[in-house]
Design an enzyme around this catalytic site. Structure first.
Site, short mmCIF file in Angstrom:
data_model
loop_
_atom_site.label_atom_id
_atom_site.label_comp_id
_atom_site.label_asym_id
_atom_site.label_seq_id
_atom_site.Cartn_x
_atom_site.Cartn_y
_atom_site.Cartn_z
N CYS A 7 -3.29 -7.74 2.49
CA CYS A 7 -3.34 -8.09 1.00
C CYS A 7 -4.35 -8.63 0.47
CB CYS A 7 -1.71 -8.62 0.74
SG CYS A 7 -1.84 -9.39 -0.87
N GLU A 8 -5.14 -8.25 -0.58
CA GLU A 8 -6.13 -8.94 -1.11
C GLU A 8 -5.86 -9.90 -1.74
OE1 GLU A 8 -7.07 -6.30 -5.48
OE2 GLU A 8 -7.52 -5.42 -3.51
N HIS A 9 -4.59 -10.16 -2.12
CA HIS A 9 -4.37 -11.33 -2.94
C HIS A 9 -4.16 -12.54 -2.02
CE1 HIS A 9 -2.20 -8.40 -5.81
NE2 HIS A 9 -3.68 -8.81 -6.02
N HIS A 10 -3.66 -12.40 -0.58
CA HIS A 10 -3.35 -13.57 -0.03
C HIS A 10 -4.05 -13.47 1.32
CE1 HIS A 10 -0.03 -13.73 -2.79
NE2 HIS A 10 -0.45 -15.08 -3.11
N GLN B 192 -0.99 -2.24 -1.86
CA GLN B 192 -0.42 -1.01 -1.54
C GLN B 192 -0.62 0.02 -2.65
OE1 GLN B 192 3.58 -1.43 -0.11
NE2 GLN B 192 4.32 0.65 -0.28
N HIS C 185 5.62 -6.77 3.25
CA HIS C 185 4.44 -7.50 2.97
C HIS C 185 4.90 -8.93 3.20
CE1 HIS C 185 2.32 -4.79 0.13
NE2 HIS C 185 3.50 -4.08 0.33
N CYS D 197 3.18 -11.49 2.33
CA CYS D 197 3.10 -12.45 1.21
C CYS D 197 4.36 -12.53 0.60
CB CYS D 197 2.03 -11.80 0.25
SG CYS D 197 2.29 -10.45 -0.33
#
Length: 199
Positions: free
Chosen positions: A87-90, A128, A156, A158
């Protein structure tokens, strides 16, 4: 670059990322000289290069390397393709399965190339929704089929390890082009990817 297993690591990148991981580990309060940790920065640097190798691979070339002229024009499905991404956020993993179908328009592609395209786009920092779109558009633009469909089901970390901590949630995304935009074709595809055909 053609698809290949990622076994060689850029020495300069490894050293640079290793030092950054060492600093992060120290900032988090761990002793980087402890026996179990001393090699962790280098291992982590190599792991991150492996998990993001998709930036250096060309999914269109993968498909083009195994395209064959063929008159077959019924649905081709490869389902339950395992995928693992970050995941690019976390920068925490998400993982699950991709289901891909296409209807040839004069060309078919080697079946192993579809999972390899999934790997290329999965091994980048992703969400995703974009992963689904990237796979769909690559197949559509390269093969130019009569239709293409992609469904991804993923869990996920996260959401499971932090935040709302919902361990049993699954996210489903989908995309359809061409003949799969027709409800009857889409319904057949969705029925086939959920069916147990008894093999």
């Amino acid at each position: 670059m053609p698809y290949k297993n990622f076994e060689e690591y850029n020495i300069e990148v490894t050293e640079d990322v290793k030092e950054k991981f060492k600093s992060i580990i120290e900032d988090l309060g761990e002793d980087v000289k402890r026996e179990g940790i001393v090699k962790t920065p280098e291992r982590a640097a190599k792991a991150m290069q492996f998990l993001t190798q998709g930036y250096y691979q060309d999914p269109e070339e993968i498909l083009k390397s195994a395209m064959f002229k063929e008159d077959y024009d019924d649905m081709v499905i490869v389902k339950d393709i395992e995928l693992y991404s970050l995941c690019e956020h976390h920068m925490l993993p998400f993982f699950g399965k991709a289901h891909i179908a296409y209807i040839p328009n004069g060309h078919i592609v080697g079946l192993s190339k579809l999972p390899r395209v999934v790997d290329v786009f999965s091994r980048r920092l992703q969400v995703q929704e974009r992963l689904t779109h990237d796979i769909l558009e690559c197949i559509n633009d390269t093969l130019k089929p009569k239709g293409v469909a992609v469904v991804i089901e993923a869990s996920h970390m996260c959401m499971m390890m932090r935040g709302v901590q919902k361990q049993n949630s699954v996210t489903t995304t989908s995309g359809f082009r061409g003949q799969f935009e027709k409800i009857e074709t889409r319904t057949e595809f969705l029925r086939l990817i959920t069916a147990d055909l008894g093999y």
